[in-house]
Design an enzyme around this catalytic site. Structure first.
Site, short mmCIF file in Angstrom:
data_model
loop_
_atom_site.label_atom_id
_atom_site.label_comp_id
_atom_site.label_asym_id
_atom_site.label_seq_id
_atom_site.Cartn_x
_atom_site.Cartn_y
_atom_site.Cartn_z
N SER A 97 40.26 54.53 8.27
CA SER A 97 40.12 52.92 7.67
C SER A 97 39.48 52.91 6.30
CB SER A 97 40.30 51.78 8.28
OG SER A 97 41.23 50.69 8.35
N ASP A 238 44.37 54.27 5.48
CA ASP A 238 45.63 54.44 6.29
C ASP A 238 46.58 53.10 5.66
OD1 ASP A 238 43.65 52.68 7.70
OD2 ASP A 238 44.58 53.14 9.37
N ASP A 240 46.91 50.95 6.94
CA ASP A 240 48.21 49.48 8.40
C ASP A 240 47.97 47.99 7.97
OD1 ASP A 240 45.27 49.53 8.91
OD2 ASP A 240 45.75 50.08 10.64
#
Length: 452
Positions: A97, A238, A240
């Site tokens: 991340s 990433d 999200d």
């Protein structure tokens, strides 16, 4: 064997001492033995170490007898999407991340993209890794799988194409993977994208993609002002999580986006349940009620919120940390669906993003999350609760302690991972009171910390 990369919700560690291909191969074998998965999605982020770790992970999965469906370079949510959409037994995303560039990790899910964390299998996988392995009688097979087109079709299903009008939108992928999706979506949308830090680059030439850090926000804010854009969006590596900037380049607290998305979703569905975290609540409660929905509080953290959404069949769930969850997205979090919904709202309403948000900030001004390093967090939180619960209207322990009065409230909770206490304060339409109570609580925490 160093297994310190195993955390409460996922795996994260430095490469190669805490995570490396040899360990990844064993993790793949352990994942199959513990979960019994036979068909597994594997994807990876833009980090330089990710392809090699994903390849070793896949070797371990196949050696243990599982078929690997490799979706390649992607975002975490594409692993979630592919696992549920193609009805796989599980999925693993190789990503760290927004951690430093020499780190990597994994996020794991089971059937229907249900999260695998320390309370439902992750610790068993960790404990299985050091033990001897035997190859499965029949090796699993390897198959590349193209998911981008199905994923993009799914994303576009959240908005009504007929109401979309031309908008200029600044998008900052932070050299993570989000730019690849924007390039695909662009062909179907009437928006003009101003792309900054757009190319995936695991060297992170513009710093680690973490827009929550104030020092990383200016480049998006400046571009919004310079281009006269309707809004700016920035993602972590990433993707999200997504973060919003209004047309004036102002960074918008995630709390107010939760209320906006809840309202937008409930207008579409004509009611339903919305899950939210306990840190800041009044704005969300107000908007959900007005839109004919039911707001339900859940402990902070994706595993808790996803489970609560399933239990309640909630249409949407939001955390002020910029994680947004959707029932039709396997109850998982997406960094792409939120900005599409916000853009749709701008087109439908003809309003600016600042005008939509300003009214909410005025109604429920909030401190934003403030972290303090505390030597003995439980003791300090208990002392604050003892003092402030006297005369309080409501005291709740859904996550840490939330204490509510007629015109202001606060939540105080411990970090799961460090000796930090996190404070959030909000008031009803009273900025001076919110600021005064925030300072008062911080001073009390500092005083108590010195006494410990």
């Amino acid at each position: 064997m160093d297994l310190s990369c195993f955390k409460a919700y996922d795996l994260r560690g430095r490469v190669p001492d805490q995570l490396n291909p040899a360990l990844a191969e064993r993790i793949g074998r352990a994942y199959v033995e513990v979960t019994g998965a036979r068909k597994v999605i594997v994807g990876y982020d833009i980090r330089l170490s990710s392809p090699e770790i994903a390849e070793a992970l896949s070797s371990g999965l196949m050696a243990a007898g599982a078929d690997v469906f490799d979706i390649g370079l992607c975002g975490t949510e594409q692993v979630y999407f592919a696992t549920s959409h193609y009805k796989m037994d599980g999925g693993i995303m190789v990503t760290a991340s927004h951690n430093p560039k020499d780190h990597n990790g994994m996020k794991m899910v089971g059937p229907e993209s249900r999260p695998i964390s320390s309370d439902n299998g992750l610790n068993e996988i960790r404990d299985r890794v050091p033990e001897p392995f035997a190859d499965a009688p029949e090796q699993g097979r390897y198959e590349p799988l193209e998911v981008m087109s199905a994923y993009v079709d799914h994303l576009l299903g959240y908005v009504d194409a007929g109401v979309l009008t031309p908008l200029t939108i600044v998008c900052n992928a932070g050299n993570g993977g989000a730019g690849l999706v924007i390039d695909e979506l662009e062909q179907h949308l009437p928006f003009d994208f101003i792309k900054i830090h757009h190319q995936p680059d695991g060297h992170f030439p513009n710093g680690v993609p973490n827009p929550i850090l104030p020092e990383n926000r200016a480049v998006t804010a400046d571009a919004v002002i310079e281009q006269g854009a309707a809004m700016g969006i920035a993602w972590d590596g990433d993707y999200d999580r997504c973060f919003f900037f209004d047309e004036n380049g102002r960074f918008i607290e995630g709390y107010y986006i939760v209320g906006l998305l809840a309202d937008q979703f409930l207008r579409k569905t004509g009611g339903g349940k919305v899950i939210h975290d306990p840190r800041l609540t009044w704005n969300t409660l107000d908007l959900v009620k007005a839109a004919g929905g039911e707001a339900i509080e859940s402990k902070t953290g994706h595993a808790f919120i996803k489970q609560r959404m399933r239990d309640e069949d909630a249409v949407y769930g939001g955390e002020m940390s910029a994680h947004h969850y959707f029932r039709d997205f396997a109850y998982c979090d997406s960094g792409m669906i939120p900005w599409l919904l916000v853009a749709e709202r701008l087109c439908q309403s003809g309003q600016t993003l600042s005008s939509l948000i300003d009214a909410r900030i005025e109604a429920y001004p909030a401190s934003g999350e403030i972290n303090r390093t505390i030597d003995d967090p439980p003791k300090v939180i208990a002392a604050i609760e003892a003092k402030y619960s006297v005369g309080a209207k409501k005291v709740s322990h859904v996550d840490g302690v939330s204490i509510e009065f007629d015109d202001w409230r606060f939540n105080l909770r411990m970090s799961n991972t460090e000796p930090v206490v996190r404070l959030n304060v909000e008031s009803r339409a009273n900025i001076p009171l919110m600021k005064e109570k925030t300072e008062e609580l911080l001073a009390e925490m500092d005083r108590l910390n010195q006494e410990v």
